[in-house]
Design an enzyme around this catalytic site. Structure first.
Site, PDB file in Angstrom:
ATOM      1  N   ARG A  88       0.827  -1.203  -0.220  1.00 54.50           N
ATOM      2  CA  ARG A  88       0.037  -0.237  -0.591  1.00 54.50           C
ATOM      3  C   ARG A  88       1.062   1.029  -0.084  1.00 54.50           C
ATOM      4  O   ARG A  88       0.752   2.320  -0.840  1.00 54.50           O
ATOM      5  CB  ARG A  88      -0.846  -0.439   1.355  1.00 54.50           C
ATOM      6  CG  ARG A  88      -1.992  -1.054   1.331  1.00 54.50           C
ATOM      7  CD  ARG A  88      -2.289  -1.290   2.621  1.00 54.50           C
ATOM      8  NE  ARG A  88      -3.835  -1.914   2.580  1.00 54.50           N
ATOM      9  CZ  ARG A  88      -3.650  -3.287   2.944  1.00 54.50           C
ATOM     10  NH1 ARG A  88      -2.620  -3.520   3.391  1.00 54.50           N
ATOM     11  NH2 ARG A  88      -4.976  -4.535   2.822  1.00 54.50           N
ATOM     12  N   ASP A 148     -10.284  -4.456   7.850  1.00 53.24           N
ATOM     13  CA  ASP A 148      -9.778  -4.704   8.840  1.00 53.24           C
ATOM     14  C   ASP A 148     -10.281  -5.706   9.926  1.00 53.24           C
ATOM     15  O   ASP A 148     -10.006  -7.720  10.297  1.00 53.24           O
ATOM     16  CB  ASP A 148      -8.167  -4.625   9.053  1.00 53.24           C
ATOM     17  CG  ASP A 148      -7.163  -3.959   8.202  1.00 53.24           C
ATOM     18  OD1 ASP A 148      -7.470  -4.277   7.042  1.00 53.24           O
ATOM     19  OD2 ASP A 148      -6.530  -3.034   8.555  1.00 53.24           O
ATOM     20  N   ARG A 151     -12.021  -8.949   8.323  1.00 52.98           N
ATOM     21  CA  ARG A 151     -11.301 -10.014   7.650  1.00 52.98           C
ATOM     22  C   ARG A 151     -10.290 -10.904   9.222  1.00 52.98           C
ATOM     23  O   ARG A 151     -10.704 -11.453   8.774  1.00 52.98           O
ATOM     24  CB  ARG A 151      -9.587 -10.143   7.376  1.00 52.98           C
ATOM     25  CG  ARG A 151     -10.098  -9.385   5.861  1.00 52.98           C
ATOM     26  CD  ARG A 151      -9.493  -7.800   4.730  1.00 52.98           C
ATOM     27  NE  ARG A 151      -8.948  -7.864   3.656  1.00 52.98           N
ATOM     28  CZ  ARG A 151      -8.474  -7.359   2.683  1.00 52.98           C
ATOM     29  NH1 ARG A 151      -8.178  -6.587   3.315  1.00 52.98           N
ATOM     30  NH2 ARG A 151      -9.208  -7.764   1.775  1.00 52.98           N
ATOM     31  N   HIS A 175      -2.988   0.819   8.446  1.00 53.35           N
ATOM     32  CA  HIS A 175      -4.135  -0.359   7.721  1.00 53.35           C
ATOM     33  C   HIS A 175      -2.881  -0.826   6.418  1.00 53.35           C
ATOM     34  O   HIS A 175      -2.667  -0.130   5.580  1.00 53.35           O
ATOM     35  CB  HIS A 175      -5.389   0.002   6.991  1.00 53.35           C
ATOM     36  CG  HIS A 175      -5.568  -0.835   5.852  1.00 53.35           C
ATOM     37  ND1 HIS A 175      -5.447  -1.582   5.867  1.00 53.35           N
ATOM     38  CD2 HIS A 175      -5.376   0.264   4.228  1.00 53.35           C
ATOM     39  CE1 HIS A 175      -6.875  -2.119   5.317  1.00 53.35           C
ATOM     40  NE2 HIS A 175      -6.267  -1.461   4.078  1.00 53.35           N
TER      41      HIS A 175
END
Length: 311
Positions: A88, A148, A151, A175
């Site tokens: 990212r 998150d 998940r 993140h």
């Protein structure tokens, strides 16, 4: 109620579709820089709505910010998605200018909007949107923790062979694949700590799988995931527009909370009609606090890159 989603790629379109299907606003605007994409996808959604018994005005626009005027909530997904092998963080130089420009253009037409930032690297993009706009801190919120945590609950439910609806589980911190912190100690199944059902080795694997959850999907699909990120964005929109006062881990500005200042980082917050309204203190133990501090150091180093860019 009017909600705008900027970026009609897979994440943005999925987010807009979820918002429309759940009738979270009377009007949804999908905006993109690429000619015809937002118009085509919004028309497709509008046709689908006739089959789903939902009644929402859905409008697509190619770079015409005037059509976003009067938006209550704006979700920013625009920018380059991840490809296999990319982090990212690799996206910062490209996406920073995009996010800053989008924020400025939106505010010309919707000065009272609440912003939800999905673009990566999300923590740094949230910080950029907040600082460059001068908005009150409660009106700029990053998505990471909601996704998150979803998940995290998924991997826990698979290990426990239970419904994810019976689980409470949160991810805080940055993140990123190495910066997020799944709080296994505080995760519960029907109010009972999951540590009573899963051994330490299994919990460590669940946490590890959660941390690379995005990278795993990028490797399988060939690009960033979109179903869960889009749904997470709509989940946050719902908490705001329906004033649910729901506790959702989100990236917000810290001013001493959790021992950090002048940084946007994922912590549990109450989301309601005013944006984020309160930070919840989870009373981290020493190991968790150390991990949070390490996460903050990594995010802050990314934030420092902003000063080297011509924005």
């Amino acid at each position: 109620m009017k909600v705008t989603v900027v970026g009609a790629g897979a994440v943005g379109a999925t987010c807009a579709d979820n918002i429309a299907r759940r009738e979270l606003a009377q009007e949804v605007v999908l905006l993109d820089i690429k000619e015809g994409i937002s118009e085509g996808k919004s028309l497709d959604m509008l046709q689908a709505s006739t089959l789903l018994d939902c009644d929402v005005k859905i409008t697509g626009s190619t770079n015409d910010y005037a059509k976003t005027a009067g938006s209550d909530v704006v979700v920013i997904t625009s920018g380059l998605p991840r490809k296999p092998g990319m982090t990212r963080e690799d996206l910062i130089g490209i996406n920073a200018g995009i996010v800053k420009g989008v924020t400025e253009n939106i505010l010309k037409h919707s000065p009272d909007a609440i912003f939800i930032i999905i673009s990566n690297p999300m923590d740094t993009m949230t910080y950029l949107a907040l600082k460059s706009s001068g908005l009150p801190k409660n009106r700029v919120i990053g998505l990471g923790g909601a996704l998150d945590s979803a998940r995290f609950k998924t991997y826990l439910s698979l290990s426990l062979n239970c419904s994810p609806n019976d689980l409470q589980a949160s991810v805080i911190g940055g993140h990123g694949d190495t910066t997020m912190i799944p709080l296994t100690r505080l995760a519960t199944k029907a109010g009972v700590p999951v540590s009573q059902f899963l051994d330490e080795e299994t919990l460590k694997k669940v946490a590890a799988d959660t941390m690379v959850g995005g990278a795993t999907l990028t490797g399988l699909i060939g690009t960033s995931a979109w179903y869960a990120p889009g749904a997470a964005g709509a989940y946050m929109v719902e908490a705001i527009v329906r004033d649910q006062k729901r506790v959702i881990p989100s990236c917000v500005l810290l001013e001493g909370e959790y021992g950090q200042s002048d940084i946007c980082l994922g912590v549990p917050v109450v989301l309601g009609r005013n944006g984020w309204e309160e930070i919840i203190d989870y009373k981290l133990n020493d190991d968790e606090q150390a991990a949070f501090n390490k996460s903050a150091d990594a995010v802050r180093s990314m934030n420092n890159v902003l000063s080297t860019l011509s924005l």
